[in-house]
Design a protein around this motif. Structure first.
Motif, PDB file in Angstrom:
ATOM      1  N   VAL A 122       0.862  -1.187   0.000  1.00 44.76           N
ATOM      2  CA  VAL A 122       0.000   0.000   0.000  1.00 44.76           C
ATOM      3  C   VAL A 122       0.901   1.240   0.000  1.00 44.76           C
ATOM      4  CG1 VAL A 122      -1.725   1.311   1.305  1.00 44.76           C
ATOM      5  CG2 VAL A 122      -1.867  -1.192   1.205  1.00 44.76           C
ATOM      6  N   THR A 123       0.658   2.131  -0.944  1.00 44.18           N
ATOM      7  CA  THR A 123       1.520   3.315  -1.069  1.00 44.18           C
ATOM      8  C   THR A 123       0.739   4.618  -0.928  1.00 44.18           C
ATOM      9  OG1 THR A 123       1.193   3.297  -3.452  1.00 44.18           O
ATOM     10  CG2 THR A 123       3.148   2.170  -2.617  1.00 44.18           C
ATOM     11  N   GLY A 124      -0.535   4.484  -0.596  1.00 48.28           N
ATOM     12  CA  GLY A 124      -1.392   5.672  -0.556  1.00 48.28           C
ATOM     13  C   GLY A 124      -1.005   6.649   0.529  1.00 48.28           C
ATOM     14  N   LYS A 125      -1.826   7.679   0.637  1.00 45.19           N
ATOM     15  CA  LYS A 125      -1.541   8.655   1.690  1.00 45.19           C
ATOM     16  C   LYS A 125      -2.758   8.897   2.560  1.00 45.19           C
ATOM     17  CE  LYS A 125      -2.298  13.103   0.027  1.00 45.19           C
ATOM     18  NZ  LYS A 125      -1.793  14.419  -0.289  1.00 45.19           N
ATOM     19  N   ILE A 126      -2.491   9.412   3.734  1.00 44.61           N
ATOM     20  CA  ILE A 126      -3.553   9.714   4.691  1.00 44.61           C
ATOM     21  C   ILE A 126      -4.309  10.951   4.223  1.00 44.61           C
ATOM     22  CG2 ILE A 126      -4.007  10.466   7.068  1.00 44.61           C
ATOM     23  CD1 ILE A 126      -1.569   8.705   7.884  1.00 44.61           C
ATOM     24  N   VAL A 127      -5.636  10.818   4.072  1.00 43.67           N
ATOM     25  CA  VAL A 127      -6.434  11.959   3.611  1.00 43.67           C
ATOM     26  C   VAL A 127      -7.258  12.592   4.732  1.00 43.67           C
ATOM     27  CG1 VAL A 127      -6.526  11.224   1.199  1.00 43.67           C
ATOM     28  CG2 VAL A 127      -8.307  10.452   2.790  1.00 43.67           C
ATOM     29  N   GLN A 128      -7.476  11.860   5.803  1.00 45.63           N
ATOM     30  CA  GLN A 128      -8.130  12.473   6.964  1.00 45.63           C
ATOM     31  C   GLN A 128      -7.913  11.624   8.206  1.00 45.63           C
ATOM     32  OE1 GLN A 128     -12.437  12.722   6.754  1.00 45.63           O
ATOM     33  NE2 GLN A 128     -12.675  10.602   6.151  1.00 45.63           N
ATOM     34  N   GLU A 129      -7.977  12.299   9.347  1.00 44.03           N
ATOM     35  CA  GLU A 129      -7.955  11.597  10.630  1.00 44.03           C
ATOM     36  C   GLU A 129      -9.240  11.978  11.348  1.00 44.03           C
ATOM     37  OE1 GLU A 129      -4.302  11.297  12.904  1.00 44.03           O
ATOM     38  OE2 GLU A 129      -3.237  12.331  11.299  1.00 44.03           O
ATOM     39  N   ILE A 130      -9.944  10.954  11.838  1.00 43.42           N
ATOM     40  CA  ILE A 130     -11.235  11.211  12.487  1.00 43.42           C
ATOM     41  C   ILE A 130     -11.214  10.741  13.942  1.00 43.42           C
ATOM     42  CG2 ILE A 130     -12.497  11.167  10.298  1.00 43.42           C
ATOM     43  CD1 ILE A 130     -13.421   8.332  10.945  1.00 43.42           C
ATOM     44  N   PHE A 131     -12.134  11.274  14.714  1.00 43.12           N
ATOM     45  CA  PHE A 131     -12.142  11.067  16.173  1.00 43.12           C
ATOM     46  C   PHE A 131     -10.785  11.496  16.738  1.00 43.12           C
ATOM     47  CE2 PHE A 131     -15.655   8.523  14.773  1.00 43.12           C
ATOM     48  CZ  PHE A 131     -16.555   8.484  15.824  1.00 43.12           C
ATOM     49  N   TYR A 132     -10.269  12.611  16.189  1.00 42.64           N
ATOM     50  CA  TYR A 132      -8.917  13.051  16.541  1.00 42.64           C
ATOM     51  C   TYR A 132      -8.806  13.409  18.021  1.00 42.64           C
ATOM     52  CZ  TYR A 132      -4.268  14.840  15.620  1.00 42.64           C
ATOM     53  OH  TYR A 132      -2.910  15.015  15.610  1.00 42.64           O
ATOM     54  N   ASP A 133      -9.927  13.821  18.603  1.00 42.14           N
ATOM     55  CA  ASP A 133      -9.913  14.154  20.034  1.00 42.14           C
ATOM     56  C   ASP A 133      -9.784  12.912  20.912  1.00 42.14           C
ATOM     57  OD1 ASP A 133     -12.465  13.640  18.851  1.00 42.14           O
ATOM     58  OD2 ASP A 133     -13.484  14.385  20.626  1.00 42.14           O
ATOM     59  N   LYS A 134      -9.894  11.722  20.293  1.00 40.00           N
ATOM     60  CA  LYS A 134      -9.748  10.484  21.055  1.00 40.00           C
ATOM     61  C   LYS A 134      -8.351   9.864  20.872  1.00 40.00           C
ATOM     62  CE  LYS A 134     -14.028  10.454  22.537  1.00 40.00           C
ATOM     63  NZ  LYS A 134     -14.441  11.785  22.116  1.00 40.00           N
ATOM     64  N   LYS A 135      -7.519  10.508  20.056  1.00 41.87           N
ATOM     65  CA  LYS A 135      -6.175   9.986  19.787  1.00 41.87           C
ATOM     66  C   LYS A 135      -5.343  10.003  21.073  1.00 41.87           C
ATOM     67  CE  LYS A 135      -2.970  12.591  17.916  1.00 41.87           C
ATOM     68  NZ  LYS A 135      -2.004  12.461  19.022  1.00 41.87           N
ATOM     69  N   PRO A 136      -4.607   8.912  21.332  1.00 41.41           N
ATOM     70  CA  PRO A 136      -3.701   8.950  22.487  1.00 41.41           C
ATOM     71  C   PRO A 136      -2.688  10.085  22.302  1.00 41.41           C
ATOM     72  CG  PRO A 136      -3.832   6.727  21.569  1.00 41.41           C
ATOM     73  CD  PRO A 136      -4.532   7.643  20.607  1.00 41.41           C
ATOM     74  N   GLU A 137      -2.319  10.734  23.393  1.00 38.04           N
ATOM     75  CA  GLU A 137      -1.430  11.893  23.263  1.00 38.04           C
ATOM     76  C   GLU A 137       0.013  11.514  22.994  1.00 38.04           C
ATOM     77  OE1 GLU A 137      -1.785  14.795  26.356  1.00 38.04           O
ATOM     78  OE2 GLU A 137      -3.958  14.919  26.056  1.00 38.04           O
ATOM     79  N   PHE A 138       0.368  10.259  23.236  1.00 34.71           N
ATOM     80  CA  PHE A 138       1.793   9.890  23.128  1.00 34.71           C
ATOM     81  C   PHE A 138       2.304   9.753  21.703  1.00 34.71           C
ATOM     82  CE2 PHE A 138       1.037   5.524  22.017  1.00 34.71           C
ATOM     83  CZ  PHE A 138      -0.093   5.141  22.713  1.00 34.71           C
ATOM     84  N   TYR A 139       1.444   9.907  20.710  1.00 33.83           N
ATOM     85  CA  TYR A 139       1.977   9.909  19.346  1.00 33.83           C
ATOM     86  C   TYR A 139       1.104  10.724  18.426  1.00 33.83           C
ATOM     87  CZ  TYR A 139      -1.476   6.632  17.475  1.00 33.83           C
ATOM     88  OH  TYR A 139      -2.635   6.039  17.058  1.00 33.83           O
ATOM     89  N   GLN A 140       1.713  11.123  17.291  1.00 33.98           N
ATOM     90  CA  GLN A 140       0.928  11.717  16.220  1.00 33.98           C
ATOM     91  C   GLN A 140       1.537  11.327  14.891  1.00 33.98           C
ATOM     92  OE1 GLN A 140       0.950  15.729  17.550  1.00 33.98           O
ATOM     93  NE2 GLN A 140       2.780  16.254  16.404  1.00 33.98           N
ATOM     94  N   LEU A 141       0.672  11.194  13.887  1.00 33.36           N
ATOM     95  CA  LEU A 141       1.112  10.811  12.546  1.00 33.36           C
ATOM     96  C   LEU A 141       1.449  12.081  11.787  1.00 33.36           C
ATOM     97  CD1 LEU A 141      -1.728   8.226  12.003  1.00 33.36           C
ATOM     98  CD2 LEU A 141       0.683   7.701  12.397  1.00 33.36           C
ATOM     99  N   GLN A 142       2.527  11.989  10.999  1.00 32.70           N
ATOM    100  CA  GLN A 142       2.952  13.174  10.267  1.00 32.70           C
ATOM    101  C   GLN A 142       2.208  13.284   8.945  1.00 32.70           C
ATOM    102  OE1 GLN A 142       7.160  13.439   9.238  1.00 32.70           O
ATOM    103  NE2 GLN A 142       7.239  15.152  10.643  1.00 32.70           N
ATOM    104  N   ASN A 143       1.360  14.271   8.821  1.00 34.51           N
ATOM    105  CA  ASN A 143       0.634  14.535   7.573  1.00 34.51           C
ATOM    106  C   ASN A 143      -0.076  15.865   7.724  1.00 34.51           C
ATOM    107  OD1 ASN A 143      -2.333  14.182   8.430  1.00 34.51           O
ATOM    108  ND2 ASN A 143      -1.375  12.351   9.238  1.00 34.51           N
ATOM    109  N   ASP A 144      -0.546  16.392   6.592  1.00 35.75           N
ATOM    110  CA  ASP A 144      -1.270  17.662   6.692  1.00 35.75           C
ATOM    111  C   ASP A 144      -2.758  17.466   6.376  1.00 35.75           C
ATOM    112  OD1 ASP A 144      -1.009  17.186   4.016  1.00 35.75           O
ATOM    113  OD2 ASP A 144       0.324  18.898   3.616  1.00 35.75           O
ATOM    114  N   ALA A 145      -3.240  16.243   6.560  1.00 34.05           N
ATOM    115  CA  ALA A 145      -4.644  15.926   6.285  1.00 34.05           C
ATOM    116  C   ALA A 145      -5.551  16.559   7.342  1.00 34.05           C
ATOM    117  CB  ALA A 145      -4.823  14.413   6.282  1.00 34.05           C
ATOM    118  N   PRO A 146      -6.815  16.809   6.957  1.00 33.11           N
ATOM    119  CA  PRO A 146      -7.764  17.358   7.941  1.00 33.11           C
ATOM    120  C   PRO A 146      -7.939  16.419   9.133  1.00 33.11           C
ATOM    121  CG  PRO A 146      -8.701  17.376   5.722  1.00 33.11           C
ATOM    122  CD  PRO A 146      -7.400  16.643   5.635  1.00 33.11           C
TER     123      PRO A 146
END
Ligand SMILES: [Zn+2]
Ligand SMILES: [Zn+2]
Length: 137
Positions: free
Chosen positions: A98-122
């Motif tokens: 799979v070579t695609g890219k991240i186009v959005q992250e959802i339920f972002y307020d539920k993401k664990p604080e110890f990491y974040q994915l690098q992208n400029d998606a909404p």
């Protein structure tokens, strides 16, 4: 682009003849429990848009009134999120190359604080995502 996938033991094989590799990351708590971490999902596909071999190994779990989640009975690999009567969403990890890219992250307020994915998606909070979902109907 065609994608070929399989669970860890190989009893369940999934072939997607044609897909645009636009990846959505879901950080909701149910996805975190089911997939072991946030869910990196391919776009939704109707049952006609993919072929699944080894259906006898697929265990379905009703995770809510409107959705079920599938996993392999033999190896436990998480296979999909299925909105009942609608689309199947498969995790990128099942597939080769799979070579695609991240186009959005959802339920972002539920993401664990110890990491974040690098992208400029909404990045949409649970509230923003649900509002967006219902305005599209
Ligand atoms: Zn398996
Ligand atoms: Zn989720």
């Amino acid at each position: 682009m065609q994608l070929n996938g399989a669970c860890l033991c190989g009893n369940v094989q999934i072939t997607i003849p044609e897909i645009v590799e636009e990846i959505t990351v879901c950080h909701c708590q149910m996805c975190q429990k089911f997939f072991g971490s946030s869910f990196l999902s391919l776009p939704g596909l109707s049952a006609e848009q993919f072929a699944l071999q080894g259906a006898e190994f697929v265990q379905r779990y009703a995770s809510s009134q409107w959705a079920e989640r599938g996993f392999c009975k033999n190896c436990g690999s998480s296979l999909f999120y299925h909105a009942l009567g609608q689309d199947y969403f498969f995790p990128t990890g099942l597939f080769e190359g799979v070579t695609g890219k991240i186009v959005q992250e959802i339920f972002y307020d539920k993401k664990p604080e110890f990491y974040q994915l690098q992208n400029d998606a909404p990045k949409l909070s649970e509230k923003e995502f649900l509002a967006h979902l219902f305005e599209g109907k």
